[in-house]
Every structure is written in structure tokens, then in C-alpha cells.
Design a protein around this motif. Structure first.
Motif, PDB file in Angstrom:
ATOM      1  N   LEU A  86      -0.822  16.343 -15.577  1.00  0.00           N
ATOM      2  CA  LEU A  86      -1.921  16.885 -16.548  1.00  0.00           C
ATOM      3  C   LEU A  86      -2.533  18.220 -16.116  1.00  0.00           C
ATOM      4  O   LEU A  86      -3.121  18.872 -16.963  1.00  0.00           O
ATOM      5  CB  LEU A  86      -2.822  15.551 -16.368  1.00  0.00           C
ATOM      6  CG  LEU A  86      -2.545  14.437 -17.023  1.00  0.00           C
ATOM      7  CD1 LEU A  86      -3.579  13.294 -17.008  1.00  0.00           C
ATOM      8  CD2 LEU A  86      -2.146  14.369 -18.732  1.00  0.00           C
ATOM      9  N   ARG A 139       5.575  18.996 -17.886  1.00  0.00           N
ATOM     10  CA  ARG A 139       4.547  19.426 -19.020  1.00  0.00           C
ATOM     11  C   ARG A 139       5.153  20.040 -20.197  1.00  0.00           C
ATOM     12  O   ARG A 139       4.481  19.871 -21.301  1.00  0.00           O
ATOM     13  CB  ARG A 139       3.440  20.097 -18.452  1.00  0.00           C
ATOM     14  CG  ARG A 139       4.083  21.752 -18.116  1.00  0.00           C
ATOM     15  CD  ARG A 139       2.923  22.256 -18.238  1.00  0.00           C
ATOM     16  NE  ARG A 139       2.174  22.709 -19.710  1.00  0.00           N
ATOM     17  CZ  ARG A 139       1.726  23.720 -20.064  1.00  0.00           C
ATOM     18  NH1 ARG A 139       1.538  24.815 -19.442  1.00  0.00           N
ATOM     19  NH2 ARG A 139       1.181  24.012 -21.059  1.00  0.00           N
ATOM     20  N   VAL A 165      -9.719  12.043 -20.608  1.00  0.00           N
ATOM     21  CA  VAL A 165      -8.616  12.266 -19.706  1.00  0.00           C
ATOM     22  C   VAL A 165      -8.922  12.028 -18.286  1.00  0.00           C
ATOM     23  O   VAL A 165      -9.916  12.972 -17.557  1.00  0.00           O
ATOM     24  CB  VAL A 165      -7.983  13.380 -20.139  1.00  0.00           C
ATOM     25  CG1 VAL A 165      -6.526  13.791 -19.086  1.00  0.00           C
ATOM     26  CG2 VAL A 165      -7.331  13.632 -21.538  1.00  0.00           C
TER      27      VAL A 165
END
Lengths: 82, 232
Positions: free
Chosen positions: B92, B64, B197
Motif C-alpha cells: 500500500l 503494486r 485505508v
């Protein structure tokens, strides 16, 4: 100086590794062990000799990357001889 | 129309996603290396599965902070469609582009098998073209797919219609036996508040050809292609 960090899953979170290990210990006859939680041990080498500064840095590192505070607790330990 | 597939050290479903988009769906697709700071002119981004950075520390935790993830956050903030699959979903979550967290499978085993999914919401770029009342047969392959959300968050996800896929049995019922990993409320996929998303543990890119046992994954890619076509 060295800073030690212990990361454990929060109490409310199921710890399947701990649970499986506990079952195995029970099977081996360790009747007096009533619970097992498995976590991570992280050792940081910090370029300072001020324990408070080292602690703050370790805390930042935990919040930013080392721990996922949604499901993990962290404990920062500065060894006594530091 | 251009798709971007992110590549981290340890990604291993990047080529599957590329194949699904480029060869099965005939869209222009390119890999985006994790060190790139820009996504270029892509219209949608796939964060693929695998074991980015060897799953060290926690799945997705190190990936990330790759430079490319800043670009993904900007892209997502502008409404760009982003799909995280498996390890991509974990990334995510770690990047807080999706809420909640992922734990080790309840039974501690890596699980690789076909599962059935119920599409709980068609209001995302990736599910708009999934036929109504159709269960999707798509494989899972993961050791840490046990989605967890605290009570309040779970209620919020339900209230906001952010649960996108659930593991179900052949009758379409959300039963514990259909849950391959112990995920709370049988959750297999969710979306963010803005709905652009989406993260899911099952692999739609591995279900795009008859020879793979199922073509149901195509619906997700057809959905996003349709979404882009109408927004271009």
C-alpha cells in the motif's frame, strides 16, 4: 545499447547495511575508510543506439518502478563506448 | 457481507487472514488472485503479509503493479475499507495509497515476536471497536518494518490523527525499547487521509485464538465487521 543505473539511499536515510559493513571493515583494520553506503546496480538493455533516448527511458523506468524516490537516489550512466 | 483477501505470488499470510475472517469471525471470505482486474462484490479487502514477488527490488514494489491493485485503488477511492498487513502495508505504501516508506529494520535482523500496541485513533473502520485504554498484544514478523516519514509528513500524520498504532511498553509508554524495528515515532500503523485505508506491520490475523497466545487481533476484525454492518 546498455544503460547502467546505480541506486543509493538518500543521504538523510540511515543505511544499516552500509553501517554494518563499515564496522566490519574497521575491525579488519581499514582505518582510512570513513564511510560505506550500499546500493543497487541495475543494467538495462535498451533497443536504441541513441544515448539520449536510452537515458530518458531509464529515467522513466527509475521514476516508475526501479527507485523509490522517497528514500533513494538514482544515477544513470551510459558507458563511454556506447 | 463479503471479505476479499488478495493473493500475490509469495503471499504467505493469506490463509491466516482467510482463517481469521471465515472460521473465527464466520464471514463470507474469498481469495482474490493478483491477476484479477476486479474485486467483485466484496465489502472490505485485506492485503496480506508475505513476500510478494520475493521482495525483489523493494518490498511490495512489484506487487503494486499487479492488475488487482488498480481495482484496490478504485475501491479505496470510493471509501471501501482496506487493511494492509505487513507486506500488505508495504504494498500500500509503494502504491501510494498510504504515505511514507519502509526501510530495513534498524538492527538488520528479521524480528518475530509479540509486541504491545497502543491504539492512537479509533476513527477508522478497523479500530472503532478496540476497547479504550487497552493495549493490544499482537505479533510482528518482518525484516523491513522500519517506517519512515520525512519531518513534514510526520507532522501532517500527527495533525490529521493518521497514526493509528504505536509500539509501547507494558505501561503504555512510547519508549525506544518497545520499538522492534526503529520506526520513526514508534509508528506501527497508519491510515490515509480519508481514514478507510489502514496499514500496519503487526499481524492481527495471527492473534485471533487463545492457542495463538492472544486474541487481541479480533478487535480489528470485529471493528470492520461492525463498520460494514452499519454501512450496508
Amino acid at each position: 545499447m546498455q544503460v547502467e543505473i546505480v541506486i543509493t539511499l538518500r543521504e538523510s536515510i540511515l543505511d544499516p547495511k552500509g553501517k554494518a559493513s563499515h564496522h566490519a571493515l574497521e575491525n579488519l583494520g581499514f582505518k582510512d575508510i570513513s564511510g560505506v553506503r550500499i546500493g543497487k546496480f541495475i543494467q538495462l538493455d535498451v533497443d536504441t543506439d541513441q544515448p539520449e533516448k536510452a537515458r530518458q527511458l531509464a529515467e522513466k523506468a527509475c521514476e516508475k518502478l526501479l527507485a523509490n524516490t522517497v528514500m533513494e537516489n538514482y544515477e544513470i550512466r551510459i558507458p563511454d563506448n556506447a | 457481507m463479503k471479505f476479499g483477501v488478495l493473493v500475490f505470488p509469495g503471499s504467505n499470510c493469506d490463509h491466516d487472514a482467510y482463517h481469521a475472517l471465515k472460521h473465527i469471525h464466520g464471514t463470507e471470505t474469498r481469495f482474490i488472485w493478483h491477476k484479477e482486474s476486479s474485486l467483485g462484490d466484496v465489502d472490505a479487502v485485506i492485503v496480506p503479509g508475505g513476500f510478494s514477488y520475493g521482495d525483489y527490488l523493494r518490498s511490495g514494489a512489484i506487487a503494486r503493479f499487479s492488475p488487482v491493485m488498480n481495482a484496490v485503488a478504485d475501491f479505496a477511492a470510493k471509501g471501501g475499507p482496506v487493511l494492509g498487513i505487513c507486506n500488505g502495508f508495504q504494498i500500500l505504501l509503494e502504491a501510494r495509497l498510504l504515505p511514507g516508506t519502509m526501510m530495513a529494520n534498524e538492527h538488520l535482523r528479521f524480528t518475530c515476536k509479540q509486541v504491545l500496541l497502543k491504539t492512537e485513533s479509533h476513527q477508522t473502520p478497523f479500530t472503532s471497536k478496540v476497547p479504550e485504554n487497552t493495549l493490544l498484544e499482537i505479533p510482528v514478523a518482518h525484516g523491513e518494518g522500519n517506517y519512515y516519514a520525512e519531518k513534514e509528513l510526520l507532522k501532517e500524520l500527527e495533525d490529521q490523527d493518521q497514526i493509528i498504532f504505536r509500539y509501547v511498553n507494558a505501561q503504555g509508554d512510547t519508549v525506544p525499547e518497545a520499538n522492534p524495528n526503529g520506526s520513526v515515532s514508534n509508528i506501527a500503523g497508519i491510515c490515509n487521509k480519508a481514514r478507510n485505508v489502514v496499514g500496519m506491520m503487526p499481524h492481527p490475523e495471527r492473534a485471533v485464538e487463545k492457542s495463538l497466545g492472544s486474541e487481541d487481533g479480533r478487535y480489528l476484525f470485529e471493528s470492520v465487521i461492525n463498520h460494514i454492518t452499519y454501512s450496508l
